[in-house]
Motif scaffolding. Sequence first.
Motif, PDB file in Angstrom:
ATOM      1  N   VAL A   1      -8.561   7.729  -3.500  1.00  0.00           N
ATOM      2  CA  VAL A   1      -9.217   6.450  -3.204  1.00  0.00           C
ATOM      3  C   VAL A   1      -8.967   5.491  -4.355  1.00  0.00           C
ATOM      4  O   VAL A   1      -9.322   5.765  -5.506  1.00  0.00           O
TER       5      VAL A   1
ATOM      6  N   VAL B   1      -3.192  11.654   1.384  1.00  0.00           N
ATOM      7  CA  VAL B   1      -3.594  10.416   2.037  1.00  0.00           C
ATOM      8  C   VAL B   1      -4.216   9.536   0.966  1.00  0.00           C
ATOM      9  O   VAL B   1      -5.063   9.989   0.197  1.00  0.00           O
ATOM     10  N   MET B   2      -3.767   8.296   0.885  1.00  0.00           N
ATOM     11  CA  MET B   2      -4.387   7.348  -0.037  1.00  0.00           C
ATOM     12  C   MET B   2      -5.013   6.218   0.751  1.00  0.00           C
ATOM     13  O   MET B   2      -4.451   5.743   1.744  1.00  0.00           O
ATOM     14  N   VAL B   3      -6.173   5.785   0.301  1.00  0.00           N
ATOM     15  CA  VAL B   3      -6.828   4.627   0.888  1.00  0.00           C
ATOM     16  C   VAL B   3      -7.228   3.705  -0.252  1.00  0.00           C
ATOM     17  O   VAL B   3      -7.758   4.150  -1.266  1.00  0.00           O
ATOM     18  N   THR B   4      -6.898   2.417  -0.116  1.00  0.00           N
ATOM     19  CA  THR B   4      -7.263   1.426  -1.126  1.00  0.00           C
ATOM     20  C   THR B   4      -8.389   0.569  -0.554  1.00  0.00           C
ATOM     21  O   THR B   4      -8.228  -0.091   0.470  1.00  0.00           O
TER      22      THR B   4
ATOM     23  N   ILE C   1      -7.178  13.526  -0.866  1.00  0.00           N
ATOM     24  CA  ILE C   1      -7.367  12.118  -0.512  1.00  0.00           C
ATOM     25  C   ILE C   1      -7.603  11.358  -1.805  1.00  0.00           C
ATOM     26  O   ILE C   1      -8.468  11.718  -2.601  1.00  0.00           O
TER      27      ILE C   1
ATOM     28  N   THR D   1       0.688   4.175  -2.817  1.00  0.00           N
ATOM     29  CA  THR D   1       0.536   5.573  -2.427  1.00  0.00           C
ATOM     30  C   THR D   1       1.596   6.440  -3.092  1.00  0.00           C
ATOM     31  O   THR D   1       1.304   7.521  -3.615  1.00  0.00           O
TER      32      THR D   1
ATOM     33  N   GLY E   1      -3.557   1.601   2.690  1.00  0.00           N
ATOM     34  CA  GLY E   1      -3.299   2.980   2.297  1.00  0.00           C
ATOM     35  C   GLY E   1      -1.939   3.440   2.740  1.00  0.00           C
ATOM     36  O   GLY E   1      -1.090   2.656   3.189  1.00  0.00           O
TER      37      GLY E   1
ATOM     38  N   GLU F   1     -11.219  -1.509   8.569  1.00  0.00           N
ATOM     39  CA  GLU F   1     -11.464  -2.288   7.353  1.00  0.00           C
ATOM     40  C   GLU F   1     -12.626  -3.253   7.509  1.00  0.00           C
ATOM     41  O   GLU F   1     -13.185  -3.719   6.515  1.00  0.00           O
TER      42      GLU F   1
ATOM     43  N   ALA G   1       0.831  -1.210   0.000  1.00  0.00           N
ATOM     44  CA  ALA G   1       0.000   0.000   0.000  1.00  0.00           C
ATOM     45  C   ALA G   1       0.863   1.256   0.000  1.00  0.00           C
ATOM     46  O   ALA G   1       0.503   2.270  -0.604  1.00  0.00           O
TER      47      ALA G   1
END
Length: 320
Positions: free
Chosen positions: A259, A129-132, A257, A113, A139, A179, A109
């Motif tokens: 996604v 900020v990255m969120v997978t 952010i 990112t 993330g 999660e 992750a």
Amino acid sequence: MAITLGLDVGGTKVLGVAVDAGGTVRAERRVSTPVGLDGLRRALVEAAEALRADTAGDETRAVGVGLPGLVDRQGVLRTGPHLPEARMWPAAAELGHALGLPVRVDNDANVATWGEARAGAGRGVGHVVMVTVGTGLGGGIVVDGTLVRGANGFAGEIGHLPVVSGGRVCPCGQAGCWERYASGTALGMLAREAAAAGRAPAVLARAGGSTAEVSGEHVTDAAAEGDRAAIALLAELGHWLAVGLAGLVDVFDPERIVVGGGLADAGDLLLGPTRAALDRMVMGHDVRPSVPVVPAALGERAGAIGAALLAREPVESARG
């Protein structure tokens, strides 16, 4: 031309790319993720050697690798959820010896990112900020253009932020992790509950009438066709996604952010409710700028591209 290689290990495939200094992919290879550590070692070396052959006229400077799990600053995989036999695997040292090249290993992750921050949807901003959002939730965080890795290299495990005290049990051994409420697995759980209660007939129909077979994919398919119950389920997931993101915004104050992951394909059906809930949840929401929530741009290549780009960086530049 100088290139670096990036290898991203996923649950079903190892994706490799050769990237030039401008971030352009010059070659790509993919193989099925093998079972067992010995098979994974061979697959990574073979993918790297194939990419070197594909770009034989270029100089390969280094290799970056993204692995699922806790990777320390020396490139040792301390533990990995899908590789129990790889506990304490000195991946960087072993692969470097096999390839005769500098090898940099990081969490999958984190490298995704870095890819989005440098060459994708986060390009041009210093705080990301990255969120997978996939089967699980992962993330990473970039602050002042630096990948945040923490004291030991383990930072960025955002999917395991506790959001519900005593909540759903997580495979990590804790309970109430983010999660468990904001992932593809969580969406499937919400959908099965709704189907069992008779609140999602169109979703249930896509699963052949079997509640046990209902999945998040059935929800996104039904929502794309305008089913109101499915749209409501994605909105509920968006609420939970915003719960964790609000905490990250309060702590890191990002400019953007990003996604990614499979559920990002739902687009505004997921991101719209997420944005609306996030704007209400962050501290001082009435006086601070809204943080844009945008879909990832690099797709399945994000991790491999990010690993290649990270391999170019001096180690100290990403100490974070």
